[in-house]
Design a protein around this motif. Structure first.
Motif, short mmCIF file in Angstrom:
data_model
loop_
_atom_site.label_atom_id
_atom_site.label_comp_id
_atom_site.label_asym_id
_atom_site.label_seq_id
_atom_site.Cartn_x
_atom_site.Cartn_y
_atom_site.Cartn_z
N LYS A 1 0.55 -1.13 0.38
CA LYS A 1 0.05 0.14 -0.05
C LYS A 1 1.21 1.63 -0.10
N THR B 1 3.43 10.35 1.17
CA THR B 1 2.60 9.74 0.25
C THR B 1 2.12 10.79 -1.31
N ARG C 1 2.00 10.40 -4.94
CA ARG C 1 0.92 11.07 -5.96
C ARG C 1 1.31 12.18 -7.11
N SER D 1 0.85 2.63 -9.83
CA SER D 1 0.65 1.49 -9.30
C SER D 1 -0.69 0.54 -9.89
N ARG E 1 -5.20 -0.45 -8.83
CA ARG E 1 -5.55 0.22 -7.75
C ARG E 1 -6.83 -1.46 -7.17
N THR E 2 -6.90 -1.41 -6.38
CA THR E 2 -8.17 -2.28 -5.37
C THR E 2 -8.66 -2.29 -6.59
N SER F 1 -11.29 -1.47 -4.16
CA SER F 1 -12.50 -0.43 -3.71
C SER F 1 -11.16 0.87 -3.70
N GLN G 1 -8.13 1.85 -4.08
CA GLN G 1 -6.50 1.97 -3.30
C GLN G 1 -5.11 1.61 -4.22
N ARG G 2 -4.34 2.74 -4.19
CA ARG G 2 -2.76 1.92 -4.53
C ARG G 2 -2.68 1.18 -4.25
N THR G 3 -1.86 0.03 -4.88
CA THR G 3 -0.65 -0.53 -4.46
C THR G 3 0.33 -0.50 -5.63
#
Length: 138
Positions: free
Chosen positions: A2, A14, A18, A28, A30-31, A33, A35-37
């Motif tokens: 994450k 963070t 970005r 990255s 995205r999940t 939801s 979120q960046r991974t």
């Protein structure tokens, strides 16, 4: 991994991560939801980006260098880009040195005023003027 973990391990915010994504320097996934991974290799990439920023390169130059870095080989354009950035930095340093030297002169004049630089020290310090705005004659 994450975004917070990458930021912590790479020693950046963070927000910086970005920004790197916005500039095309870091990617990255995205999940579901949103979120960046990031892959494990993102930490090393962020450290490299930081080194390039520390070297004075703007993000546009870093973006131009990254494909060669990723490929592990550089063509003459990459070396010319770095040489051009070095010339830009050197010119900026020269400008800053000139500004510093001018400021040093002003500080010296302020600490050691002379009639040449300070009208209040001249004899006479001022000349009376007549009503027409011309210097009065004695």
């Amino acid at each position: 991994m994450k975004i917070g973990e990458v930021a912590r391990r790479a020693g950046v915010s963070t927000r910086a991560l970005r920004y790197y994504e916005e500039q095309g320097l870091l990617a990255s996934e995205r999940t579901l939801s949103g979120q960046r991974t990031y892959p494990e290799s993102a930490v090393e990439r962020v450290r490299l980006i930081q080194q390039l920023y520390t070297a004075g390169l703007p993000s546009r130059a870093i973006a131009q260098l990254m494909p060669s870095i990723d490929a592990g080989e550089a063509d003459p354009e990459v070396f010319e880009l770095m040489a051009s950035e070095r010339r830009r930095i050197t010119a900026a340093m020269d400008d800053l040195a000139a500004a510093r030297n001018a400021l040093d002169r002003m500080i010296d004049i302020s600490n050691n005023p002379t009639p040449e630089h300070c009208p209040a020290l001249r004899e006479p310090a001022w000349m009376p003027y007549d009503h027409s705005g011309s210097p009065a004659t004695a």
